[in-house]
Write an enzyme that holds these catalytic residues in place. Sequence first.
Site, PDB file in Angstrom:
ATOM      1  N   HIS A 100      28.860  36.972  43.246  1.00 50.78           N
ATOM      2  CA  HIS A 100      28.609  37.511  44.585  1.00 50.78           C
ATOM      3  C   HIS A 100      28.962  38.991  44.729  1.00 50.78           C
ATOM      4  O   HIS A 100      28.344  39.701  45.517  1.00 50.78           O
ATOM      5  CB  HIS A 100      29.413  36.732  45.631  1.00 50.78           C
ATOM      6  CG  HIS A 100      28.812  35.390  45.944  1.00 50.78           C
ATOM      7  ND1 HIS A 100      29.251  34.597  46.971  1.00 50.78           N
ATOM      8  CD2 HIS A 100      27.813  34.699  45.341  1.00 50.78           C
ATOM      9  CE1 HIS A 100      28.537  33.476  47.011  1.00 50.78           C
ATOM     10  NE2 HIS A 100      27.669  33.505  46.015  1.00 50.78           N
ATOM     11  N   ASP A 114      50.004  48.290  33.204  1.00 53.09           N
ATOM     12  CA  ASP A 114      51.306  48.959  33.270  1.00 53.09           C
ATOM     13  C   ASP A 114      52.255  48.155  32.387  1.00 53.09           C
ATOM     14  O   ASP A 114      51.829  47.265  31.632  1.00 53.09           O
ATOM     15  CB  ASP A 114      51.779  49.124  34.728  1.00 53.09           C
ATOM     16  CG  ASP A 114      52.150  47.795  35.395  1.00 53.09           C
ATOM     17  OD1 ASP A 114      51.978  46.725  34.769  1.00 53.09           O
ATOM     18  OD2 ASP A 114      52.607  47.838  36.550  1.00 53.09           O
ATOM     19  N   CYS A 117      48.537  44.331  35.959  1.00 52.77           N
ATOM     20  CA  CYS A 117      49.893  44.774  36.296  1.00 52.77           C
ATOM     21  C   CYS A 117      50.712  43.514  36.550  1.00 52.77           C
ATOM     22  O   CYS A 117      50.359  42.450  36.033  1.00 52.77           O
ATOM     23  CB  CYS A 117      49.885  45.753  37.475  1.00 52.77           C
ATOM     24  SG  CYS A 117      49.147  45.136  38.997  1.00 52.77           S
TER      25      CYS A 117
HETATM   26  C1  RB5 Z   1      55.797  46.689  38.651  1.00 51.70           C
HETATM   27  O1  RB5 Z   1      57.083  46.271  38.807  1.00 51.70           O
HETATM   28  C2  RB5 Z   1      54.891  46.024  39.671  1.00 51.70           C
HETATM   29  O2  RB5 Z   1      55.173  46.482  40.937  1.00 51.70           O
HETATM   30  C3  RB5 Z   1      53.442  46.280  39.301  1.00 51.70           C
HETATM   31  O3  RB5 Z   1      53.212  45.808  38.021  1.00 51.70           O
HETATM   32  C4  RB5 Z   1      52.363  45.627  40.145  1.00 51.70           C
HETATM   33  O4  RB5 Z   1      52.585  44.261  40.285  1.00 51.70           O
HETATM   34  C5  RB5 Z   1      51.991  46.286  41.392  1.00 51.70           C
HETATM   35  O5  RB5 Z   1      51.050  45.884  42.100  1.00 51.70           O
END
Ligand code: RB5
Length: 150
Positions: A98, A8, A65
């Site tokens: 594992h 993301d 993320c």
């Molecule tokens: C985005 O702000 C954040 O919530 C996302 O990148 C992630 O860490 C969610 O698990």
Amino acid sequence: MRIAIGSDHAGFPMKEIIKEYLRSLGHEVLDMGTHSAQSVNYAEFAEKVAREVASGRAQRGILICGTGIGMAIAANKVGGIRAALVHSEYTAKMAAMHNDANIITFGGRVEGPQEAKRFVKIWLETPFEGGRHNKRLEKITEMEEKCKEG
Ligand code: RB5
């Protein structure tokens, strides 16, 4: 190896670094996005990468993320996916040894680039141990089948 990668916005800068790193190791990279730092929803990219891996179009997947948590939760909704959140060299090794994890996730806001590269290298180079772990993974596959039936 053909490796699918996705992130993301929070993982985007790290994705670009890891993508180049994978190429430098000689891997083929499928970049499933996102392609900028504009805010997006991580589940969309988790699904894209997970489907590449589940279908066999990619042998492995990497999802990034902010924390790695959302990506792991989302990727594990796709049948056949064993996505592991790694946060140390030890967990990177165990994820392969594992859990036979076919996807790893980590946090672009948690790890630095050098650590993240180490995790990726260790996970890619560590073989699955098999043996008693096969039985455990079979249980997870059985669970998936049962949940499909309702
Ligand atoms: C985005 O702000 C954040 O919530 C996302 O990148 C992630 O860490 C969610 O698990």
